[in-house]
Motif scaffolding. Structure first.
Motif, PDB file in Angstrom:
ATOM      1  N   TRP A 236       1.043  -1.168   0.183  1.00 21.28           N
ATOM      2  CA  TRP A 236      -0.053   0.083  -0.007  1.00 21.28           C
ATOM      3  C   TRP A 236       1.220   1.206   0.141  1.00 21.28           C
ATOM      4  O   TRP A 236       0.362   2.234  -0.505  1.00 21.28           O
ATOM      5  CB  TRP A 236      -1.220   0.002   1.455  1.00 21.28           C
ATOM      6  N   ALA A 237       2.234   1.435   0.694  1.00 24.01           N
ATOM      7  CA  ALA A 237       3.103   2.068   0.517  1.00 24.01           C
ATOM      8  C   ALA A 237       3.388   2.610  -0.514  1.00 24.01           C
ATOM      9  O   ALA A 237       4.105   3.785  -0.954  1.00 24.01           O
ATOM     10  CB  ALA A 237       4.303   2.301   1.789  1.00 24.01           C
ATOM     11  N   PHE A 238       4.217   1.809  -1.557  1.00 29.33           N
ATOM     12  CA  PHE A 238       4.762   1.604  -2.734  1.00 29.33           C
ATOM     13  C   PHE A 238       4.289   1.706  -3.117  1.00 29.33           C
ATOM     14  O   PHE A 238       4.140   2.483  -5.061  1.00 29.33           O
ATOM     15  CB  PHE A 238       5.493   0.392  -3.016  1.00 29.33           C
ATOM     16  N   GLY A 239       2.203   1.181  -3.250  1.00 33.77           N
ATOM     17  CA  GLY A 239       1.377   1.898  -3.593  1.00 33.77           C
ATOM     18  C   GLY A 239       1.184   2.985  -4.391  1.00 33.77           C
ATOM     19  O   GLY A 239       0.754   3.089  -5.331  1.00 33.77           O
ATOM     20  N   ALA A 240       0.744   3.937  -2.978  1.00 31.23           N
ATOM     21  CA  ALA A 240       0.511   4.901  -3.030  1.00 31.23           C
ATOM     22  C   ALA A 240       1.344   5.796  -3.714  1.00 31.23           C
ATOM     23  O   ALA A 240       1.325   6.751  -4.699  1.00 31.23           O
ATOM     24  CB  ALA A 240       0.079   5.577  -1.813  1.00 31.23           C
ATOM     25  N   ALA A 241       2.744   5.707  -3.827  1.00 30.89           N
ATOM     26  CA  ALA A 241       3.539   6.802  -4.041  1.00 30.89           C
ATOM     27  C   ALA A 241       3.795   6.401  -5.388  1.00 30.89           C
ATOM     28  O   ALA A 241       3.941   7.522  -6.721  1.00 30.89           O
ATOM     29  CB  ALA A 241       5.243   5.832  -3.531  1.00 30.89           C
ATOM     30  N   GLY A 242       3.768   5.208  -6.047  1.00 33.06           N
ATOM     31  CA  GLY A 242       3.639   4.875  -6.834  1.00 33.06           C
ATOM     32  C   GLY A 242       2.223   5.777  -7.776  1.00 33.06           C
ATOM     33  O   GLY A 242       2.387   5.815  -9.042  1.00 33.06           O
ATOM     34  N   ALA A 243       0.578   5.376  -7.402  1.00 30.18           N
ATOM     35  CA  ALA A 243      -0.055   5.963  -8.172  1.00 30.18           C
ATOM     36  C   ALA A 243       0.051   7.541  -8.045  1.00 30.18           C
ATOM     37  O   ALA A 243      -0.287   8.417  -9.531  1.00 30.18           O
ATOM     38  CB  ALA A 243      -0.885   5.179  -7.056  1.00 30.18           C
ATOM     39  N   ALA A 244       0.440   8.180  -7.268  1.00 32.53           N
ATOM     40  CA  ALA A 244       1.168   9.764  -6.419  1.00 32.53           C
ATOM     41  C   ALA A 244       1.961   9.702  -8.168  1.00 32.53           C
ATOM     42  O   ALA A 244       1.418  10.958  -9.174  1.00 32.53           O
ATOM     43  CB  ALA A 244       0.927   9.946  -6.106  1.00 32.53           C
TER      44      ALA A 244
ATOM     45  N   ARG B  26      -1.074  28.661 -12.473  1.00 30.70           N
ATOM     46  CA  ARG B  26      -0.426  27.256 -11.978  1.00 30.70           C
ATOM     47  C   ARG B  26      -1.209  26.381 -11.460  1.00 30.70           C
ATOM     48  O   ARG B  26      -1.786  25.451 -11.119  1.00 30.70           O
ATOM     49  CB  ARG B  26       0.818  27.369 -11.146  1.00 30.70           C
ATOM     50  N   ASP B  27      -2.913  25.795 -12.462  1.00 32.60           N
ATOM     51  CA  ASP B  27      -4.197  25.594 -12.119  1.00 32.60           C
ATOM     52  C   ASP B  27      -3.931  23.850 -12.485  1.00 32.60           C
ATOM     53  O   ASP B  27      -3.848  23.452 -11.414  1.00 32.60           O
ATOM     54  CB  ASP B  27      -4.984  26.061 -12.984  1.00 32.60           C
ATOM     55  N   VAL B  28      -2.967  23.860 -13.542  1.00 29.24           N
ATOM     56  CA  VAL B  28      -2.794  22.742 -13.926  1.00 29.24           C
ATOM     57  C   VAL B  28      -2.120  22.347 -12.548  1.00 29.24           C
ATOM     58  O   VAL B  28      -2.369  20.587 -12.453  1.00 29.24           O
ATOM     59  CB  VAL B  28      -2.094  22.059 -14.877  1.00 29.24           C
ATOM     60  N   LEU B  29      -0.820  22.207 -12.653  1.00 27.48           N
ATOM     61  CA  LEU B  29       0.571  21.947 -11.246  1.00 27.48           C
ATOM     62  C   LEU B  29      -0.727  21.545 -10.430  1.00 27.48           C
ATOM     63  O   LEU B  29      -0.719  20.863  -9.991  1.00 27.48           O
ATOM     64  CB  LEU B  29       1.519  22.707 -11.613  1.00 27.48           C
ATOM     65  N   ALA B  30      -1.179  22.710  -9.338  1.00 29.41           N
ATOM     66  CA  ALA B  30      -2.126  22.471  -8.696  1.00 29.41           C
ATOM     67  C   ALA B  30      -3.322  21.702  -8.900  1.00 29.41           C
ATOM     68  O   ALA B  30      -3.582  20.757  -7.540  1.00 29.41           O
ATOM     69  CB  ALA B  30      -3.004  23.793  -8.396  1.00 29.41           C
ATOM     70  N   GLY B  31      -3.985  20.942 -10.296  1.00 28.55           N
ATOM     71  CA  GLY B  31      -5.069  20.240 -10.129  1.00 28.55           C
ATOM     72  C   GLY B  31      -3.121  18.958 -10.182  1.00 28.55           C
ATOM     73  O   GLY B  31      -4.393  17.297  -8.897  1.00 28.55           O
ATOM     74  N   THR B  32      -2.287  19.114 -10.878  1.00 29.99           N
ATOM     75  CA  THR B  32      -2.007  17.577 -10.483  1.00 29.99           C
ATOM     76  C   THR B  32      -1.431  17.420  -9.009  1.00 29.99           C
ATOM     77  O   THR B  32      -1.858  16.333  -9.114  1.00 29.99           O
ATOM     78  CB  THR B  32      -0.765  18.113 -11.091  1.00 29.99           C
ATOM     79  N   LEU B  33      -1.354  18.175  -8.383  1.00 28.58           N
ATOM     80  CA  LEU B  33      -1.076  17.928  -7.034  1.00 28.58           C
ATOM     81  C   LEU B  33      -1.607  17.739  -5.809  1.00 28.58           C
ATOM     82  O   LEU B  33      -1.696  16.708  -5.466  1.00 28.58           O
ATOM     83  CB  LEU B  33       0.040  18.976  -5.949  1.00 28.58           C
ATOM     84  N   THR B  34      -3.023  18.318  -6.120  1.00 27.25           N
ATOM     85  CA  THR B  34      -4.223  17.452  -5.460  1.00 27.25           C
ATOM     86  C   THR B  34      -4.666  16.272  -5.430  1.00 27.25           C
ATOM     87  O   THR B  34      -5.128  14.685  -5.243  1.00 27.25           O
ATOM     88  CB  THR B  34      -5.254  18.550  -5.184  1.00 27.25           C
ATOM     89  N   GLY B  35      -4.480  16.026  -7.082  1.00 21.93           N
ATOM     90  CA  GLY B  35      -5.006  14.506  -8.045  1.00 21.93           C
ATOM     91  C   GLY B  35      -3.755  13.416  -7.397  1.00 21.93           C
ATOM     92  O   GLY B  35      -4.328  12.403  -6.959  1.00 21.93           O
ATOM     93  N   ALA B  36      -2.406  14.461  -7.562  1.00 23.47           N
ATOM     94  CA  ALA B  36      -1.379  13.067  -6.808  1.00 23.47           C
ATOM     95  C   ALA B  36      -1.651  12.501  -5.390  1.00 23.47           C
ATOM     96  O   ALA B  36      -1.563  11.326  -4.613  1.00 23.47           O
ATOM     97  CB  ALA B  36       0.203  13.193  -6.868  1.00 23.47           C
ATOM     98  N   LEU B  37      -2.288  13.988  -4.534  1.00 27.20           N
ATOM     99  CA  LEU B  37      -1.947  13.240  -2.638  1.00 27.20           C
ATOM    100  C   LEU B  37      -3.661  12.723  -3.553  1.00 27.20           C
ATOM    101  O   LEU B  37      -3.647  11.239  -2.423  1.00 27.20           O
ATOM    102  CB  LEU B  37      -2.205  14.637  -2.456  1.00 27.20           C
ATOM    103  N   GLY B  38      -4.614  12.764  -3.484  1.00 30.51           N
ATOM    104  CA  GLY B  38      -6.129  11.839  -3.582  1.00 30.51           C
ATOM    105  C   GLY B  38      -5.764  10.486  -3.584  1.00 30.51           C
ATOM    106  O   GLY B  38      -6.315   9.431  -3.314  1.00 30.51           O
ATOM    107  N   ALA B  39      -5.199  10.260  -5.043  1.00 31.87           N
ATOM    108  CA  ALA B  39      -4.602   8.683  -5.677  1.00 31.87           C
ATOM    109  C   ALA B  39      -3.861   8.452  -4.555  1.00 31.87           C
ATOM    110  O   ALA B  39      -4.330   7.000  -4.645  1.00 31.87           O
ATOM    111  CB  ALA B  39      -3.459   8.864  -6.990  1.00 31.87           C
TER     112      ALA B  39
END
Length: 419
Positions: A176-184, A285-298
């Motif tokens: 789950w830890a490696f998977g979370a990092a991979g998903a982000a 930087r909305d795309v970067l913000a969306g990418t950051l929140t998307g990575a954290l969410g994933a």
């Protein structure tokens, strides 16, 4: 501390990080758009235009919501019954039940079944778009685009599935830890790769011919301190009559993309208003913000799937022993589908706030609220968007402010600056 304890702690940390990112990066204070101005804007729009747009949206609504419900039921059937695990076993059987075959072929088979069940609703939607004159590609073009979409999804899905289940096998207690990092990491990678590699699969992009409009757009970007590599024209007219523009890519790959429809339908001032809105996304930087929140969410989603998916009653329903088994992919799909439906209103709200900020940026950058309002009228007319949609639908799924909200914001800005 056990892996489950660490997972709970990690999920809490990711939840806090996601909340902080949303509070800091999302503009929760929206520009004023008085309801009185919205109602006045609605009255100013041609009655027949509003009626046609509402008829179109009413024609789409039954199929759209039914597809959503059917998709949910199919996901639950594949995940909360042994049906999904049996399908994955069948996909892997010709290959000796090898875990790679189950993980990749079985996982893709589960997704394909879910897609095929809702395919009639996609076809029905295309028929409505054709009837109202928005779709221009015919059934042949629609089928080709569908196959391209399946192919792109299959490639991305195969890589993600193989990577995920490889991690599970190499780190059975801490996947789950490696998977979370991979998903982000995958979310971040796709944000950079999709505009460059995937967009050309569906559209042809050509540099805009030298013209006063092109010079104006490049000067606008330079004045906004948003360097762009080029202004490209997308051949959107072979698929749709809808008009749009966007800024794509990062850094040296950033470019302004304009639909060829927009160049034909809109005035130069209106095109400039649309591009100024898109430059606002780049500037903030909305795309970067969306990418950051998307990575954290994933990442949070992977950890949550580990915790929720290990609940014995769910495993018994799915007919599997562990959520980490390839045969349990149907269960993961069901949980992700439910989560997507639950959090859809939050995502829509965040998107509307970001879009409203980009509107305010466009008004300030161009200083031309009249052109902005004219463009919103044109977008509503050509794209057949309901200028003032039902509140329940707006709150659940609207990614942009309504047409009357955007016009009201332009009028409020005009009063503020005395125009």
């Amino acid at each position: 501390m056990s892996p489950r304890g660490w997972a709970l702690l990690t999920l809490a940390g990711l939840g806090v990080a996601l909340l902080v990112a949303a509070l800091v990066l999302i503009p929760w204070q929206r520009p004023p758009a008085p309801r009185a101005d919205q109602l006045a804007a609605l009255r100013d729009l041609p009655t027949e235009q509003v009626e046609r747009a509402r008829q179109f949206r009413s024609a789409l609504r039954p199929g759209g919501w039914t597809a959503l419900g059917v998709g949910l039921l199919v996901a639950l059937a594949l995940g909360l019954t042994p049906l999904g695990s049996r399908l994955i076993e069948l996909a892997g059987r010709p290959f000796g039940d090898h875990w790679i075959a189950q993980a990749v072929l079985g996982g893709l088979a589960v997704v394909l079944v879910a897609d095929l069940v809702t395919l009639p609703f996609s076809a029905w939607r295309h028929s409505v778009l054709t009837r109202y004159g928005l779709a221009t590609n015919g059934w042949g073009g629609w089928a080709v685009d569908l196959l391209k979409s399946y192919a792109v999804s299959a490639v991305i899905g195969a890589v993600a599935l193989l990577g995920f289940y490889t991690v599970v096998r190499l780190a059975p207690r801490w996947w789950w830890a490696f998977g979370a990092a991979g998903a982000a990491t995958l979310v971040v990678l796709l944000s950079f790769v999709l505009p460059v590699l995937v967009e050309p699969v569906f559209n042809r992009f050509t540099p805009m011919e030298p013209s006063p409009l092109r010079s104006q757009l490049m000067e606008l970007a330079e004045r906004d301190a948003v360097p762009v590599r080029d202004v490209l024209v997308a051949d959107a007219s072979r698929r749709t009559r809808a008009v749009n523009a966007y800024v794509s890519g990062f850094g040296p790959t950033r470019r302004v993309v304009v639909y060829d429809n927009l160049l034909r339908e809109a005035t130069p001032a209106e095109v400039t208003a649309v591009v100024a809105h898109e430059l606002g996304h780049a500037r903030d930087r909305d795309v970067l913000a969306g990418t950051l929140t998307g990575a954290l969410g994933a990442a949070a989603a992977v950890v949550a799937l580990y915790l929720i998916g290990s609940w014995p009653p769910l495993l018994r329903l799915a007919g599997v022993d562990s959520v980490a088994q390839p045969r349990a992919f149907g269960l993961l799909l069901a949980l992700v589908t439910v989560a997507g439906l639950v959090f859809a209103p939050v995502q829509a709200l965040m998107s509307r706030r970001v879009e409203a900020r980009a509107d305010a940026h466009a008004l300030a950058l161009t200083g031309d609220p009249a052109a902005f309002e004219s463009m919103q009228r044109r977008l509503s007319t050509v794209n057949l968007s309901d200028p003032d949609p039902p509140r329940w639908e707006y709150l659940y799924s609207a990614s942009h402010p309504s047409t009357v909200e955007r016009i009201a914001a332009a009028r409020a800005y005009a009063r503020k600056v005395g125009r």
